[in-house]
Design a protein around this motif. Structure first.
Motif, mmCIF file in Angstrom:
data_model
loop_
_atom_site.group_PDB
_atom_site.id
_atom_site.type_symbol
_atom_site.label_atom_id
_atom_site.label_comp_id
_atom_site.label_asym_id
_atom_site.label_seq_id
_atom_site.Cartn_x
_atom_site.Cartn_y
_atom_site.Cartn_z
ATOM 1 N N GLU A 41 34.352 53.696 137.457
ATOM 2 C CA GLU A 41 32.960 53.741 137.024
ATOM 3 C C GLU A 41 32.853 53.880 135.517
ATOM 4 O O GLU A 41 31.949 53.338 134.889
ATOM 5 N N GLY A 42 33.787 54.624 134.918
ATOM 6 C CA GLY A 42 33.769 54.755 133.468
ATOM 7 C C GLY A 42 33.999 53.435 132.768
ATOM 8 O O GLY A 42 33.329 53.102 131.791
ATOM 9 N N LEU A 43 34.960 52.637 133.264
ATOM 10 C CA LEU A 43 35.207 51.317 132.680
ATOM 11 C C LEU A 43 34.020 50.401 132.876
ATOM 12 O O LEU A 43 33.689 49.588 131.994
ATOM 13 N N LEU A 44 33.369 50.499 134.018
ATOM 14 C CA LEU A 44 32.196 49.676 134.266
ATOM 15 C C LEU A 44 31.082 50.035 133.282
ATOM 16 O O LEU A 44 30.406 49.154 132.737
ATOM 17 N N ALA A 45 30.905 51.332 133.048
ATOM 18 C CA ALA A 45 29.902 51.754 132.075
ATOM 19 C C ALA A 45 30.261 51.252 130.674
ATOM 20 O O ALA A 45 29.385 50.817 129.906
ATOM 21 N N LEU A 46 31.544 51.305 130.319
ATOM 22 C CA LEU A 46 31.970 50.814 129.012
ATOM 23 C C LEU A 46 31.740 49.311 128.904
ATOM 24 O O LEU A 46 31.302 48.806 127.860
ATOM 25 N N ASP A 47 32.035 48.556 129.968
ATOM 26 C CA ASP A 47 31.733 47.126 129.988
ATOM 27 C C ASP A 47 30.265 46.879 129.643
ATOM 28 O O ASP A 47 29.914 46.015 128.826
ATOM 29 N N ALA A 48 29.378 47.627 130.323
ATOM 30 C CA ALA A 48 27.945 47.425 130.124
ATOM 31 C C ALA A 48 27.523 47.816 128.708
ATOM 32 O O ALA A 48 26.737 47.107 128.062
ATOM 33 N N ASP A 49 28.033 48.938 128.224
ATOM 34 C CA ASP A 49 27.692 49.367 126.869
ATOM 35 C C ASP A 49 28.129 48.325 125.837
ATOM 36 O O ASP A 49 27.398 48.007 124.895
ATOM 37 N N ARG A 53 26.127 45.419 123.099
ATOM 38 C CA ARG A 53 26.406 45.307 121.665
ATOM 39 C C ARG A 53 27.047 43.964 121.314
ATOM 40 O O ARG A 53 27.411 43.723 120.165
ATOM 41 N N GLY A 54 27.225 43.105 122.332
ATOM 42 C CA GLY A 54 27.791 41.782 122.081
ATOM 43 C C GLY A 54 29.295 41.736 122.067
ATOM 44 O O GLY A 54 29.885 40.824 121.484
ATOM 45 N N TYR A 55 29.965 42.683 122.730
ATOM 46 C CA TYR A 55 31.429 42.731 122.748
ATOM 47 C C TYR A 55 31.940 42.646 124.180
ATOM 48 O O TYR A 55 31.211 42.905 125.138
ATOM 49 N N LEU A 56 33.234 42.326 124.314
ATOM 50 C CA LEU A 56 33.858 42.092 125.614
ATOM 51 C C LEU A 56 35.266 42.664 125.604
ATOM 52 O O LEU A 56 36.029 42.431 124.662
ATOM 53 N N TYR A 113 25.303 45.491 133.897
ATOM 54 C CA TYR A 113 26.367 44.659 133.342
ATOM 55 C C TYR A 113 26.281 43.239 133.899
ATOM 56 O O TYR A 113 26.364 42.256 133.160
ATOM 57 N N SER A 114 26.104 43.120 135.208
ATOM 58 C CA SER A 114 26.002 41.806 135.835
ATOM 59 C C SER A 114 24.828 41.022 135.267
ATOM 60 O O SER A 114 24.931 39.831 134.958
ATOM 61 N N ARG A 115 23.711 41.713 135.102
ATOM 62 C CA ARG A 115 22.510 41.072 134.549
ATOM 63 C C ARG A 115 22.770 40.585 133.115
ATOM 64 O O ARG A 115 22.382 39.475 132.730
ATOM 65 N N SER A 116 23.463 41.401 132.312
ATOM 66 C CA SER A 116 23.744 41.021 130.924
ATOM 67 C C SER A 116 24.661 39.804 130.863
ATOM 68 O O SER A 116 24.434 38.877 130.078
ATOM 69 N N ILE A 117 25.712 39.801 131.687
ATOM 70 C CA ILE A 117 26.654 38.685 131.657
ATOM 71 C C ILE A 117 25.978 37.392 132.092
ATOM 72 O O ILE A 117 26.195 36.316 131.505
ATOM 73 N N ARG A 118 25.150 37.446 133.137
ATOM 74 C CA ARG A 118 24.419 36.241 133.558
ATOM 75 C C ARG A 118 23.560 35.723 132.408
ATOM 76 O O ARG A 118 23.472 34.505 132.182
ATOM 77 N N ALA A 119 22.903 36.644 131.685
ATOM 78 C CA ALA A 119 22.049 36.219 130.570
ATOM 79 C C ALA A 119 22.861 35.531 129.486
ATOM 80 O O ALA A 119 22.455 34.491 128.947
ATOM 81 N N PHE A 120 24.024 36.089 129.132
ATOM 82 C CA PHE A 120 24.872 35.457 128.126
ATOM 83 C C PHE A 120 25.287 34.053 128.566
ATOM 84 O O PHE A 120 25.257 33.101 127.777
ATOM 85 N N LEU A 121 25.678 33.892 129.827
ATOM 86 C CA LEU A 121 26.140 32.593 130.308
ATOM 87 C C LEU A 121 25.018 31.566 130.357
ATOM 88 O O LEU A 121 25.220 30.386 130.049
ATOM 89 N N LEU A 122 23.833 31.976 130.771
ATOM 90 C CA LEU A 122 22.713 31.039 130.855
ATOM 91 C C LEU A 122 22.302 30.547 129.467
ATOM 92 O O LEU A 122 21.889 29.395 129.315
ATOM 93 N N ASN A 123 22.404 31.417 128.460
ATOM 94 C CA ASN A 123 22.004 31.023 127.114
ATOM 95 C C ASN A 123 23.119 30.306 126.352
ATOM 96 O O ASN A 123 22.847 29.459 125.512
#
Length: 888
Positions: A41-49, A53-56, A113-123
């Motif tokens: 869960e901590g890594l998942l939170a870090l992914d989302a954070d 900020r635009g990092y992966l 996180y899932s919502r953010s990644i979908r947004a990046f891919l769609l744009n």
């Protein structure tokens, strides 16, 4: 001896590696054998954070983080987010997305996180694969179901072949039957609409190998620089010197070309161990000014010898052995040169003399005592000090009135000025050839005098040979400055822009009614400089070079000592495209000290194509036109701990439709407090179309540039926006201001004239650019060059013909003549670079990192290329210039 906290040094090293190389250090002690289940869960939170900020996180880094204990993961992840926030300017007004990370992670972390990644891919489908780093629509990037980590189809096929396709290679989550998340998702589409612009995630890599060794390689490059370091590089130099091992004196290069840098290094050695430092001082100090710079660095000041620094400087006492050694070094210098050096910085040396006490050792070091007597105007025949000598030593006898007069009028500068005033170009040239840097700075003046005294006549071949021989010893800064000045088109009465030496980037202009140097006269000298650049550009051979035509828009760095710290190191005067979209948001943040009220104002001045003032947006006019520019409101103070932030939103299309061609961003200190008196102050812009509305007015991932407001300035002009061309010129300039109550209306004429002069000064062809340096390097070190166009399409190819001179090849390359179009069926750029030694110089690092690439790379903006192997030499713009230092 001054000691630096190891915790502070480690934190500075982490920031250095993140900013310069895009890598993250993970504690190596006590790593678990496998990923701790509590960390999921901590890594998942870090992914989302990080996505916010635009990092992966790349796979290797994520795996290493997962093997930390939960407490270490919390500390490492929190520190990483804090460093990114400092880089982007998000550490003052905004908090991390999940507080108490990772101990209390909201249940919706995965959904976010899932919502953010979908947004990046769609744009923007060209996101990097988190496993291999490749990017582009052709590699088929998708988000895995259900974890949403990015994986390309090539990596997925490889996992299938290894019978490992049932789990995510990053987090180990069991994959759904469909493998990838579907794009047609309401939450993702809504997020894409909110994000707006085309953003590419920036991959973070695991720091491999000995990070200290990697950092110390950067120290070697900073010490070898032949141009003054900018503030960020000076800060990095301090960090690296604190990290350097005990054998630092043995690691120093044979020569440290920049004398300010040398002073900082010698002062650091003195603080470590004076006993081992004193022999190094005696070996490396060769002018009196070196001693003066050392005294300033020893006292904790920048060794720039500027009046602004002197006003704040309190010289630190010297131990007696150090004082004796410095007097001995001064005494070993020729008296005439010593006296000239002391006169050049008279007031500073008078202060230094109070520390050195030169008359205390007048019998042992008579030349030094004589030079200080000359500096102070002392008549030793009547002074008590002079009467102590039964027979004054020879150096002291030279300080009689006649000797004093001779020394004052036979200096280098006086001789050159006399020869030029008399029109004696050959004599002035012979004198200047003794100091190659001065020759490079005076070349335009020399040619102007030649054009006046011998109109229509070319320079004699003997003069050109003398110039060519002398310029072999010139530093790259003056050499490139002369190149830009001489090759540009000039006209009678043109306005010339000057950048006085100082702690901040000031500029002023005046009309120049002197003789215009004919193109034929300057062209011959430009050919000499081009030949010298090719000679210096030669070195280790490369198999291939990849260049970007857009490098022609990047000015070769100059006056870096006064440059501001920035998120993206765009050299002053460079023109860059604006982010995609119709809207920009300018921002200004500052925080005042406890006992001082400071009122900064963010303003925009608007002008038409002829630089007539068309309007403004500031605290006096919060809305311009049909909401084409909107100000967020005026704060008149910024108390700690959070300070204050002002914004201005610009609708580029509406501004242009309203008759404006240029928008000038300005920061004023309304109540006349210098920026250096603030606790913190920075400004910049973000891509409003790429900002997430839910993130508030300041979205970290949408930040495109920021600069720190520093120094004794009170008015800053960071950039000039061309609304028609959708490009901006990065100015990083300050203007003089007195009296307080500063506003656009008061300075609109001055700002407009300055902006006009800046655009003229940096117009194409008037300055040396990174394109010039990249072409010289490529032509001198390889026979095949690929050039990407400004549109980012398939590169064209240039091949050096059999027997073709390097100069002819370089000329074709610079002018982009006779290149071959790319074969659409041939291998792509990544494939051509894979496994080869290459020189790469790009504006955007959006080329996927090739396998087993070696050589050197420069890129302005980060991208997938940053995932290239650690062995690849990574260059800054200053490093590119430094590669053109004198080679003997």
């Amino acid at each position: 001896m001054t000691r630096v906290s190891s915790a502070v040094v480690d934190a500075d090293l982490d920031s250095f590696l993140l900013r310069r190389r895009g890598v993250v250090c993970v504690p190596t002690g006590g790593l678990l054998p496998d990923t701790d289940p509590w960390n999921a869960e901590g890594l998942l939170a870090l992914d989302a954070d990080l996505a916010q900020r635009g990092y992966l996180l790349t796979g290797q880094l994520r795996s290493a983080l997962g093997r930390l204990t939960p407490g270490e993961l919390a500390a490492t992840g929190g520190g990483l987010l804090a460093r990114i926030d400092r880089l982007l300017g998000a550490d003052r007004r905004h908090r991390t997305l999940f507080h108490r990370f990772p101990d209390a992670v909201p249940d919706h972390a995965h959904l976010l996180y899932s919502r953010s990644i979908r947004a990046f891919l769609l744009n923007q489908p060209r996101q990097p694969c988190a496993h291999c780093g490749r990017t582009g629509e052709e590699v088929g990037i998708g988000a895995l179901a259900p974890c949403a980590h990015l994986l390309c189809t090539g990596c997925h096929q490889g996992l299938l072949a290894q019978d490992r396709a049932g789990a995510c290679p990053l987090c180990g989550a069991e994959l759904a039957e469909a493998t990838y998340l579907g794009e047609d998702n309401r939450a993702g589409r809504m997020a894409a609409e909110e994000f707006g612009g085309e953003l590419t995630l920036r991959p973070l890599r695991l720091a491999e190998g000995d990070t200290l060794t990697v950092a110390l390689a950067s120290l070697d490059r900073l010490l070898a620089r032949r141009t003054p370091l900018d503030p960020q590089d000076r800060e990095d130099l301090g960090v690296l010197l604190a990290l350097a091992p005990a054998d630092l004196p043995d690691r120093l290069p044979e020569q440290i070309p920049v004398r300010e840098t040398k002073a900082v290094v010698l002062a650091a050695l003195l603080r470590r161990d004076p006993a081992t430092a004193l022999p190094v001082l005696a070996e490396r100090i060769d002018t009196a000014t070196d001693v003066l710079r050392l005294l300033w660095a020893w006292s904790g000041a920048e060794p720039d010898l500027l009046p602004a620094t002197a006003r704040r400087l309190r010289l630190r006492n010297l131990p007696r052995p150090l004082r004796r050694d410095l007097l001995a070094i001064l005494d070993g210098l020729p008296l005439a040169g010593l006296a000239e050096d002391l006169r050049r910085h008279r007031s500073a040396w008078l202060r230094a003399g109070e520390l050195l006490h030169p008359y205390e050792y007048r019998g042992r070091y008579p030349a030094t005592a004589a030079a200080f007597a000359l500096l102070r105007g002392t008549d030793l025949r009547e002074h008590p000090v002079g009467r102590e000598f039964a027979e004054p030593p020879a150096p002291l006898r030279a300080v009689e009135s006649g000797g004093r007069a001779r020394l004052a009028h036979t200096g280098f500068a006086g001789r050159v000025e006399s020869l030029l005033a008399a029109g004696d170009v050959p004599g002035a040239l012979r004198e200047l050839a003794r100091r190659p840097g001065e020759l490079a700075r005076r070349l335009h003046h020399l040619l102007r005098v030649r054009a006046t005294t011998a109109p229509g006549e070319p320079l004699p071949e003997e003069a050109l040979r003398l110039i060519a021989d002398a310029l072999r010893g010139a530093a790259p800064g003056p050499l490139l400055g002369a190149y830009g000045r001489l090759r540009g088109e000039r006209e009678q009465g043109e306005r010339r822009l000057y950048f006085p030496r100082g702690t901040v980037s000031l500029a002023h202009a005046r009309e120049d009614h002197g003789t215009v140097v004919p193109a034929g006269l300057s062209a011959a000298v430009c050919e000499v400089i081009e030949s010298e650049l090719l000679r210096r550009g030669a070195g280790e051979r490369y198999d291939l070079a990849l260049l970007d035509e857009g490098l022609a828009d990047l000015v070769a760095p100059f006056a870096e000592r006064a440059a501001a710290r920035t998120l993206v190191a765009v050299p002053r005067g460079s023109r860059q495209r604006l982010p995609a979209g119709e809207r920009l948001r300018l921002f200004l943040h500052w925080m005042q000290p406890e006992d001082l009220r400071v009122d900064l104002d963010l303003s925009v001045a608007l002008y038409d194509a002829d630089w007539r003032f068309t309007g403004l947006c500031d605290y006096t006019a919060l809305v311009h036109g049909d909401r084409a520019a909107v100000h967020s409101g005026d704060y008149v103070s910024a108390p700690p701990p959070h300070g204050a932030t002002e914004f201005v939103d610009l609708d580029l299309g509406r501004l242009a439709a309203g008759g404006s061609r240029y928008a000038v961003m300005i920061v004023f200190s309304y109540n006349d407090v210098a920026f250096e008196d603030l606790t913190d102050a920075f400004a910049g812009f973000l891509q409003l179309d790429a900002a997430d509305r839910a993130a508030g007015p300041f979205d970290p991932k949408a930040v495109r540039q920021r600069l720190d407001l520093l120094g004794d300035a009170k008015v800053c002009v960071p950039m000039i926006i061309d609304l028609a061309d959708r490009r901006y010129t990065w100015t990083d300039l300050n203007t003089g201001a007195d009296g307080g109550f500063h506003s656009v209306r008061r300075y609109r004429a001055e700002v407009g004239q300055l902006s006009r002069d800046v655009l003229a000064h940096f117009s194409p062809g008037n300055r040396a650019t990174l394109w010039d340096l990249a072409c010289a390097t490529a032509a001198a070190t390889t026979d095949e060059v690929l050039v990407r166009g400004r549109d980012g399409g398939a590169p064209r190819s240039w091949q050096r013909g059999e027997g073709e001179p390097v100069a002819a090849f370089a000329a074709r390359l610079r002018a982009l003549r006779d290149g071959r179009e790319a074969d659409p069926e041939g291998p792509g750029v990544t494939e051509r670079l894979a496994g080869r030694r290459a020189f790469v110089a790009l504006v955007d690092g959006d080329v996927p990192a090739p396998e087993q690439l070696s050589g050197a790379v420069y890129r302005l903006y980060p991208g997938p290329l940053d995932a290239a192997p650690e062995e690849l030499e990574r260059l800054t713009a200053g490093d590119l210039v430094a590669r053109f230092g004198p080679q003997g």
